[in-house]
Design an enzyme around this catalytic site. Sequence first.
Site, PDB file in Angstrom:
ATOM      1  N   ARG A  60       0.837  -1.208   0.000  1.00  0.00           N
ATOM      2  CA  ARG A  60       0.000   0.000   0.000  1.00  0.00           C
ATOM      3  C   ARG A  60       0.870   1.257   0.000  1.00  0.00           C
ATOM      4  O   ARG A  60       0.483   2.313  -0.496  1.00  0.00           O
ATOM      5  CB  ARG A  60      -0.975   0.003   1.197  1.00  0.00           C
ATOM      6  CG  ARG A  60      -1.876   1.231   1.231  1.00  0.00           C
ATOM      7  CD  ARG A  60      -3.111   1.063   2.130  1.00  0.00           C
ATOM      8  NE  ARG A  60      -2.813   0.511   3.421  1.00  0.00           N
ATOM      9  CZ  ARG A  60      -2.200   1.159   4.415  1.00  0.00           C
ATOM     10  NH1 ARG A  60      -1.842   2.424   4.264  1.00  0.00           N
ATOM     11  NH2 ARG A  60      -1.968   0.557   5.566  1.00  0.00           N
ATOM     12  N   TYR A 113     -17.341  14.488 -15.284  1.00  0.00           N
ATOM     13  CA  TYR A 113     -17.885  13.143 -15.059  1.00  0.00           C
ATOM     14  C   TYR A 113     -18.812  13.212 -13.834  1.00  0.00           C
ATOM     15  O   TYR A 113     -18.435  13.774 -12.797  1.00  0.00           O
ATOM     16  CB  TYR A 113     -16.726  12.163 -14.856  1.00  0.00           C
ATOM     17  CG  TYR A 113     -17.185  10.780 -14.476  1.00  0.00           C
ATOM     18  CD1 TYR A 113     -18.094  10.086 -15.276  1.00  0.00           C
ATOM     19  CD2 TYR A 113     -16.730  10.167 -13.320  1.00  0.00           C
ATOM     20  CE1 TYR A 113     -18.538   8.825 -14.927  1.00  0.00           C
ATOM     21  CE2 TYR A 113     -17.152   8.895 -12.974  1.00  0.00           C
ATOM     22  CZ  TYR A 113     -18.061   8.223 -13.771  1.00  0.00           C
ATOM     23  OH  TYR A 113     -18.493   6.980 -13.420  1.00  0.00           O
TER      24      TYR A 113
END
Length: 412
Positions: A60, A113
């Site tokens: 991560r 969007y």
Amino acid sequence: MTTDHPQQFDTACIHAGQHPDRLFGGVSVPIYQSSTFAFANAEEGAARFSGRQEGYKYTRLGNPTTAALEACVAELEGGGIGLATASGMAAVSTAYMALLGQGAHAVSTASVYGPSRTLLEREFARFGVAADFVDTSSLDRLQAALKPNTRLVYLETPANPTLSVTDIAEASRLAHGVGAVVVVDNTFCSPMLQKPLDLGADVVLHSMTKFLNGHSDVVAGILVTRDRNLATRLKNVLVQMGGTIDPHQAWLVLRGVKTLALRVRAGQDNAARLATELTRHPMVATVTYPGLATHPQYELAKKQMTGPGAMISFELKGGVEAGRMLMDSVHLATLAVSLGGIETLIQHPASMTHASVARESRQAAGITDGLVRLSVGCEAYDDLHRDLFSALDGIQQKMAGGEAEAGLNVNV
Ligand code: LCS
């Protein structure tokens, strides 16, 4: 791969950020499908976590396959630090989270969007963030929307789905005047056609789900900035919120990027021809494409982009009903959301990608109910032309027949 000379774009798509694997010489970057990385001893582990020693710790926080993709896309954007994310929305939300806070104000292109807008309207509003959505293709409107507490100017150009074009250099100058950070969503262009950082933007982001990956088989995103402090802020938020990319997903995008230049060129060639042909069909009311001289920001698009791209928006005479008939009549173009894939996709923004945006906001942003969006792929032009135009001819005949039956004398 590093050379003495800056590579041309096509070359960089294939080589940037990549080198043969040090262990076995594999030409393709290995997929480091490991969540964690072993330390030689406790001292090394502590040194890596303190930053005294370079090296991977936990996926991560960083992974070699992901790093290759980040270096590749950053180089394609003209240089900077790349941060790959699990989706385009993870890139958008990371930017919002890093740049906005209690009492801050954001100005965004109105036609973005759908979820990039509703995330600000519905979620960030809960934390005391205000946002205004304006037609940023008008610098006057952008200027009027800026406030002393504007921290973020978020531009999408060309915009989804209206394809309106914002002047990135001028908008950045205005935004910097009030101390705001400029983020540009470059998804519709890919770095092949537009380089926002060179034009003065602070951060560029992509839904890599689209042109960068290009095969409609991965959801991913990325942020790129040349400002180290901004990169640190973005990375802290990204790794702590957990929107990072998986190494296998990163490898798939890295493979897709190798053909970016070929795909964008082929899709754009098809789109330019189709857009011109569409303007000549009697069923078509309006065609919006940055490569047509009728586009409201045609001159700006020519200056700011190296090509008009592969996205077309158009409206049929007969509005929503005719648009629906078209989407149900094409065979080669697939009725699906998303864009930028090697295959041609057709969709209806008002009921699909932008359904989450309130109707009045859609109308104000120019997203009319009859608008149909076409993402033009790399199929043979003749096949695409036949598919689209035989569907249009069929609708023309049907509508003419229907109107004759109803006793109307209307030319379509
Ligand atoms: N930015 C733009 C311009 C987009 O078009 C999309 C997705 C995103 C960000 C979000 O990226 P994602 O999380 O999906 O990777 N656009 C879509 C569209 O027009 N149809 O389906 C998804």
